[in-house]
Motif scaffolding. Structure first.
Motif, PDB file in Angstrom:
ATOM      1  N   TYR A  40     -48.503  -1.836 -26.084  1.00 49.94           N
ATOM      2  CA  TYR A  40     -47.727  -0.675 -25.641  1.00 49.94           C
ATOM      3  C   TYR A  40     -46.560  -0.418 -26.581  1.00 49.94           C
ATOM      4  O   TYR A  40     -45.926  -1.357 -27.077  1.00 49.94           O
ATOM      5  CB  TYR A  40     -47.219  -0.901 -24.214  1.00 49.94           C
ATOM      6  CG  TYR A  40     -48.326  -0.848 -23.187  1.00 49.94           C
ATOM      7  CD1 TYR A  40     -48.802   0.377 -22.726  1.00 49.94           C
ATOM      8  CD2 TYR A  40     -48.893  -2.011 -22.703  1.00 49.94           C
ATOM      9  CE1 TYR A  40     -49.822   0.430 -21.795  1.00 49.94           C
ATOM     10  CE2 TYR A  40     -49.922  -1.962 -21.771  1.00 49.94           C
ATOM     11  CZ  TYR A  40     -50.378  -0.741 -21.324  1.00 49.94           C
ATOM     12  OH  TYR A  40     -51.390  -0.691 -20.407  1.00 49.94           O
TER      13      TYR A  40
ATOM     14  N   ALA B  33     -45.384   5.106 -21.812  1.00 49.31           N
ATOM     15  CA  ALA B  33     -45.640   4.292 -22.999  1.00 49.31           C
ATOM     16  C   ALA B  33     -46.930   4.733 -23.680  1.00 49.31           C
ATOM     17  O   ALA B  33     -47.812   5.312 -23.054  1.00 49.31           O
ATOM     18  CB  ALA B  33     -45.741   2.828 -22.594  1.00 49.31           C
TER      19      ALA B  33
ATOM     20  N   THR C  53     -37.978  -2.217 -26.942  1.00 50.59           N
ATOM     21  CA  THR C  53     -37.334  -1.339 -25.964  1.00 50.59           C
ATOM     22  C   THR C  53     -38.218  -1.275 -24.724  1.00 50.59           C
ATOM     23  O   THR C  53     -39.433  -1.109 -24.849  1.00 50.59           O
ATOM     24  CB  THR C  53     -37.147   0.079 -26.549  1.00 50.59           C
ATOM     25  OG1 THR C  53     -36.330  -0.009 -27.698  1.00 50.59           O
ATOM     26  CG2 THR C  53     -36.518   1.020 -25.538  1.00 50.59           C
ATOM     27  N   HIS C  54     -37.589  -1.397 -23.535  1.00 51.53           N
ATOM     28  CA  HIS C  54     -38.362  -1.359 -22.305  1.00 51.53           C
ATOM     29  C   HIS C  54     -38.564   0.080 -21.858  1.00 51.53           C
ATOM     30  O   HIS C  54     -37.596   0.830 -21.741  1.00 51.53           O
ATOM     31  CB  HIS C  54     -37.685  -2.190 -21.221  1.00 51.53           C
ATOM     32  CG  HIS C  54     -37.888  -3.661 -21.452  1.00 51.53           C
ATOM     33  ND1 HIS C  54     -37.284  -4.330 -22.487  1.00 51.53           N
ATOM     34  CD2 HIS C  54     -38.663  -4.558 -20.804  1.00 51.53           C
ATOM     35  CE1 HIS C  54     -37.663  -5.595 -22.454  1.00 51.53           C
ATOM     36  NE2 HIS C  54     -38.489  -5.765 -21.447  1.00 51.53           N
ATOM     37  N   VAL C  55     -39.812   0.456 -21.644  1.00 51.65           N
ATOM     38  CA  VAL C  55     -40.168   1.818 -21.233  1.00 51.65           C
ATOM     39  C   VAL C  55     -41.110   1.768 -20.030  1.00 51.65           C
ATOM     40  O   VAL C  55     -41.873   0.814 -19.884  1.00 51.65           O
ATOM     41  CB  VAL C  55     -40.834   2.607 -22.388  1.00 51.65           C
ATOM     42  CG1 VAL C  55     -39.818   3.001 -23.445  1.00 51.65           C
ATOM     43  CG2 VAL C  55     -41.979   1.837 -23.009  1.00 51.65           C
TER      44      VAL C  55
ATOM     45  N   CYS D 233     -43.060   2.416 -27.390  1.00 52.69           N
ATOM     46  CA  CYS D 233     -42.154   3.368 -26.758  1.00 52.69           C
ATOM     47  C   CYS D 233     -42.383   4.779 -27.286  1.00 52.69           C
ATOM     48  O   CYS D 233     -42.069   5.744 -26.612  1.00 52.69           O
ATOM     49  CB  CYS D 233     -40.700   2.936 -26.961  1.00 52.69           C
ATOM     50  SG  CYS D 233     -40.190   2.992 -28.697  1.00 52.69           S
ATOM     51  N   SER D 234     -42.903   4.912 -28.498  1.00 54.95           N
ATOM     52  CA  SER D 234     -43.087   6.233 -29.106  1.00 54.95           C
ATOM     53  C   SER D 234     -44.308   6.212 -30.033  1.00 54.95           C
ATOM     54  O   SER D 234     -44.814   5.149 -30.389  1.00 54.95           O
ATOM     55  CB  SER D 234     -41.842   6.627 -29.898  1.00 54.95           C
ATOM     56  OG  SER D 234     -41.657   5.715 -30.963  1.00 54.95           O
TER      57      SER D 234
ATOM     58  N   CYS E  10     -41.718  -2.335 -25.666  1.00 57.00           N
ATOM     59  CA  CYS E  10     -42.406  -1.790 -26.837  1.00 57.00           C
ATOM     60  C   CYS E  10     -42.801  -2.963 -27.732  1.00 57.00           C
ATOM     61  O   CYS E  10     -42.012  -3.878 -27.949  1.00 57.00           O
ATOM     62  CB  CYS E  10     -41.474  -0.834 -27.574  1.00 57.00           C
ATOM     63  SG  CYS E  10     -42.078  -0.330 -29.199  1.00 57.00           S
TER      64      CYS E  10
END
Ligand SMILES: [Zn+2]
Length: 71
Positions: A61, A54, A47-49, A63-64, A42
């Motif tokens: 990119y 994504a 945070t890795h998504v 995460c949310s 992210c």
């Protein structure tokens, strides 16, 4: 060579071509699956998504949706 043999050979060539195109499209699909499983960080919280879930904003990119607003 009779007409039956020619027809059988033509059918075998057609089947081989069909099998080849199915294998070709399957390998393309597995490439897509591999791409969707790619993990990216992210841009806000790192945070890795998975890239498939994504949110992409301005080529970055997130995460949310909340974090994409901080772009
Ligand atoms: Zn985030």
């Amino acid at each position: 060579m009779g007409i039956t043999k020619i027809l059988i050979i033509a059918l075998l060539i057609w089947v081989a071509f069909k099998v080849y195109s199915v294998i070709k499209s399957r390998s393309k699909n597995s490439d897509d699956i591999r791409l969707n499983k790619k993990i990216i960080p992210c841009n806000f919280c790192k945070t890795h998504v998975p890239i498939a879930s994504a949110i992409k904003v301005n080529n970055k990119y997130f995460c949310s949706v909340d974090h994409s607003k901080n772009a």
